[in-house]
Design an enzyme around this catalytic site. Structure first.
Site, PDB file in Angstrom:
ATOM      1  N   GLN A 108      84.228-106.889  -1.301  1.00 47.04           N
ATOM      2  CA  GLN A 108      83.325-106.808  -2.457  1.00 47.04           C
ATOM      3  C   GLN A 108      81.911-107.177  -2.017  1.00 47.04           C
ATOM      4  OE1 GLN A 108      85.485-108.867  -5.973  1.00 47.04           O
ATOM      5  NE2 GLN A 108      86.528-109.515  -4.131  1.00 47.04           N
ATOM      6  N   HIS A 126      81.579-102.290  -3.217  1.00 43.83           N
ATOM      7  CA  HIS A 126      80.352-102.500  -4.009  1.00 43.83           C
ATOM      8  C   HIS A 126      79.106-102.013  -3.279  1.00 43.83           C
ATOM      9  CE1 HIS A 126      82.400-105.862  -6.592  1.00 43.83           C
ATOM     10  NE2 HIS A 126      82.805-104.649  -6.899  1.00 43.83           N
ATOM     11  N   CYS A 137      63.052 -89.397  -5.967  1.00 37.85           N
ATOM     12  CA  CYS A 137      63.247 -88.250  -5.055  1.00 37.85           C
ATOM     13  C   CYS A 137      64.509 -88.381  -4.199  1.00 37.85           C
ATOM     14  CB  CYS A 137      62.021 -88.076  -4.141  1.00 37.85           C
ATOM     15  SG  CYS A 137      61.906 -89.339  -2.852  1.00 37.85           S
ATOM     16  N   CYS A 154      58.758 -96.111  -3.216  1.00 36.87           N
ATOM     17  CA  CYS A 154      58.873 -95.028  -2.235  1.00 36.87           C
ATOM     18  C   CYS A 154      57.485 -94.432  -1.972  1.00 36.87           C
ATOM     19  CB  CYS A 154      59.793 -93.979  -2.846  1.00 36.87           C
ATOM     20  SG  CYS A 154      60.037 -92.504  -1.850  1.00 36.87           S
TER      21      CYS A 154
HETATM   22  P1  NAD Z   1      82.581-115.398  -6.227  1.00 40.70           P
HETATM   23  O1  NAD Z   1      81.211-115.945  -6.023  1.00 40.70           O
HETATM   24  O2  NAD Z   1      83.001-115.070  -7.624  1.00 40.70           O
HETATM   25  O3  NAD Z   1      83.650-116.418  -5.665  1.00 40.70           O
HETATM   26  C1  NAD Z   1      83.547-116.955  -4.388  1.00 40.70           C
HETATM   27  C2  NAD Z   1      84.873-117.577  -4.014  1.00 40.70           C
HETATM   28  O4  NAD Z   1      84.800-117.983  -2.672  1.00 40.70           O
HETATM   29  C3  NAD Z   1      85.222-118.800  -4.852  1.00 40.70           C
HETATM   30  O5  NAD Z   1      86.580-118.685  -5.300  1.00 40.70           O
HETATM   31  C4  NAD Z   1      85.070-119.958  -3.858  1.00 40.70           C
HETATM   32  O6  NAD Z   1      85.994-121.013  -4.098  1.00 40.70           O
HETATM   33  C5  NAD Z   1      85.357-119.286  -2.546  1.00 40.70           C
HETATM   34  N1  NAD Z   1      84.728-119.901  -1.371  1.00 40.70           N
HETATM   35  C6  NAD Z   1      83.499-120.464  -1.275  1.00 40.70           C
HETATM   36  N2  NAD Z   1      83.259-120.862  -0.001  1.00 40.70           N
HETATM   37  C7  NAD Z   1      84.371-120.535   0.709  1.00 40.70           C
HETATM   38  C8  NAD Z   1      84.726-120.663   2.079  1.00 40.70           C
HETATM   39  N3  NAD Z   1      83.899-121.220   2.985  1.00 40.70           N
HETATM   40  N4  NAD Z   1      85.946-120.200   2.484  1.00 40.70           N
HETATM   41  C9  NAD Z   1      86.810-119.632   1.593  1.00 40.70           C
HETATM   42  N5  NAD Z   1      86.512-119.485   0.282  1.00 40.70           N
HETATM   43  C10 NAD Z   1      85.304-119.928  -0.153  1.00 40.70           C
HETATM   44  O7  NAD Z   1      82.714-114.130  -5.288  1.00 40.70           O
HETATM   45  P2  NAD Z   1      83.435-112.739  -5.488  1.00 40.70           P
HETATM   46  O8  NAD Z   1      84.812-112.959  -5.973  1.00 40.70           O
HETATM   47  O9  NAD Z   1      83.212-112.014  -4.247  1.00 40.70           O
HETATM   48  O10 NAD Z   1      82.647-111.983  -6.654  1.00 40.70           O
HETATM   49  C11 NAD Z   1      81.243-111.981  -6.634  1.00 40.70           C
HETATM   50  C12 NAD Z   1      80.571-110.613  -6.698  1.00 40.70           C
HETATM   51  O11 NAD Z   1      79.243-110.855  -6.255  1.00 40.70           O
HETATM   52  C13 NAD Z   1      81.134-109.598  -5.757  1.00 40.70           C
HETATM   53  O12 NAD Z   1      81.282-108.456  -6.484  1.00 40.70           O
HETATM   54  C14 NAD Z   1      80.075-109.366  -4.682  1.00 40.70           C
HETATM   55  O13 NAD Z   1      79.660-108.023  -4.654  1.00 40.70           O
HETATM   56  C15 NAD Z   1      78.870-110.135  -5.097  1.00 40.70           C
HETATM   57  N6  NAD Z   1      78.370-111.091  -4.072  1.00 40.70           N
HETATM   58  C16 NAD Z   1      78.322-110.713  -2.770  1.00 40.70           C
HETATM   59  C17 NAD Z   1      77.853-111.596  -1.823  1.00 40.70           C
HETATM   60  C18 NAD Z   1      77.789-111.150  -0.379  1.00 40.70           C
HETATM   61  O14 NAD Z   1      77.702-109.956  -0.118  1.00 40.70           O
HETATM   62  N7  NAD Z   1      77.839-112.079   0.578  1.00 40.70           N
HETATM   63  C19 NAD Z   1      77.457-112.886  -2.192  1.00 40.70           C
HETATM   64  C20 NAD Z   1      77.501-113.232  -3.547  1.00 40.70           C
HETATM   65  C21 NAD Z   1      77.988-112.320  -4.479  1.00 40.70           C
END
Ligand code: NAD
Length: 252
Positions: A108, A126, A137, A154
């Protein structure tokens, strides 16, 4: 009810054996896997949603009216895409793919770190922050050649949008279909660092479970009550430990 939900040596050994025996593992990752690379998560404590309302800052409806809101959030989220590096968790998953255990990573995340870690089969449901494109464009710009500005424009004067899924947008159809096929088919789903609340990505977990896959969850908080195994540990510590356990298993 998880068979094991503690952080013990026995648990790592059991998980390593399961992965080696069944293989065909699909990994579903979320923001938590990149936390140890210095990228904030959205929902965990201190996450971005405490500062920004997603309905305002990351919705396509608001983006169309006032794109600067999104670009303000983006500036606070990933300032410089190229400065973030994969951590030990991303690298361990790439290693498990090389061993023939992981079939693919469904992520995600939009940070591109699985690809930077050299995982070959990555489904970015995502999208990715690597590219942005012009809403007028369609011209595409790729990191590091992204124009500055809040919002950036752009050369034709149109506003630029990231190639990521904002709230209110559909997921890329091909990526979603592929992710559903992999989830329905896998023997193990490894759930890493996701709160599993964002749909439809979270439904992939249920698809895997319904089709008989074993679910292994790695998180610092328990999210999925029906996981068969739960490792309560940071992903950057737990995944390399699993890889080490697998290396101890003799090849017959
Ligand atoms: P979330 O923020 O909802 O949840 C993060 C989860 O990761 C929590 O359950 C937390 O307990 C756990 N966590 C935190 N640190 C950790 C670690 N070191 N090791 C293991 N687990 C850990 O994230 P989500 O479920 O991915 O949903 C968030 C949405 O936001 C996604 O759709 C994503 O596209 C986007 N997002 C992406 C990024 C990225 O690309 N790095 C960052 C933030 C949000």
């Amino acid at each position: 009810m998880a068979k094991r939900n503690v952080d013990s040596e026995v648990l790592y050994t059991e998980v390593a054996k399961l992965l080696t025996d069944l293989k065909q593992c699909v990994v579903l990752t979320g923001a938590g896997i990149s936390a140890e690379s210095g990228i904030p998560t959205f929902r965990s404590l201190g996450g971005l949603w405490e500062k920004y309302d997603p309905a305002v800052y990351a919705s396509i409806e608001v983006f169309r009216k006032d794109p600067s809101k999104y670009w303000i959030l983006r500036g606070d989220f990933i300032r410089n895409y190229d400065s973030y590096q994969p951590n030990n968790a991303h690298l361990a998953l790439a290693g498990l793919e090389q061993m023939g255990i992981v079939r693919c990573v469904i992520t995600q995340n939009i940070d591109g770190l699985h690809k930077k870690a050299d995982s070959k089969h990555v489904i970015e449901v995502h999208g990715s922050l690597r590219e942005i494109y012009c809403l007028a464009c369609g011209k595409e710009y790729r990191v590091p050649h992204i124009p500055g500005g809040t919002p950036p424009y752009c050369s034709c004067g149109g506003v630029l949008k990231p190639n990521t899924v904002l709230f209110g947008e559909q997921l890329p159809r091909d990526a979603l279909t592929k992710a559903q096929e992999e989830s329905a088919w896998c023997k193990i789903m490894l759930l890493v660092g996701t709160s599993a609340v964002v749909q439809p990505a979270a439904s992939l977990l249920f698809l895997a479970k319904q089709n008989g896959a074993q679910i292994i969850e790695i998180n610092i908080e328990k999210v999925f009550p029906d996981a068969d195994y739960f490792i309560m540990k940071k992903a950057g510590i737990a995944l390399p430990m699993i890889v080490e356990e697998i290396k101890k298993i003799p090849i017959l």
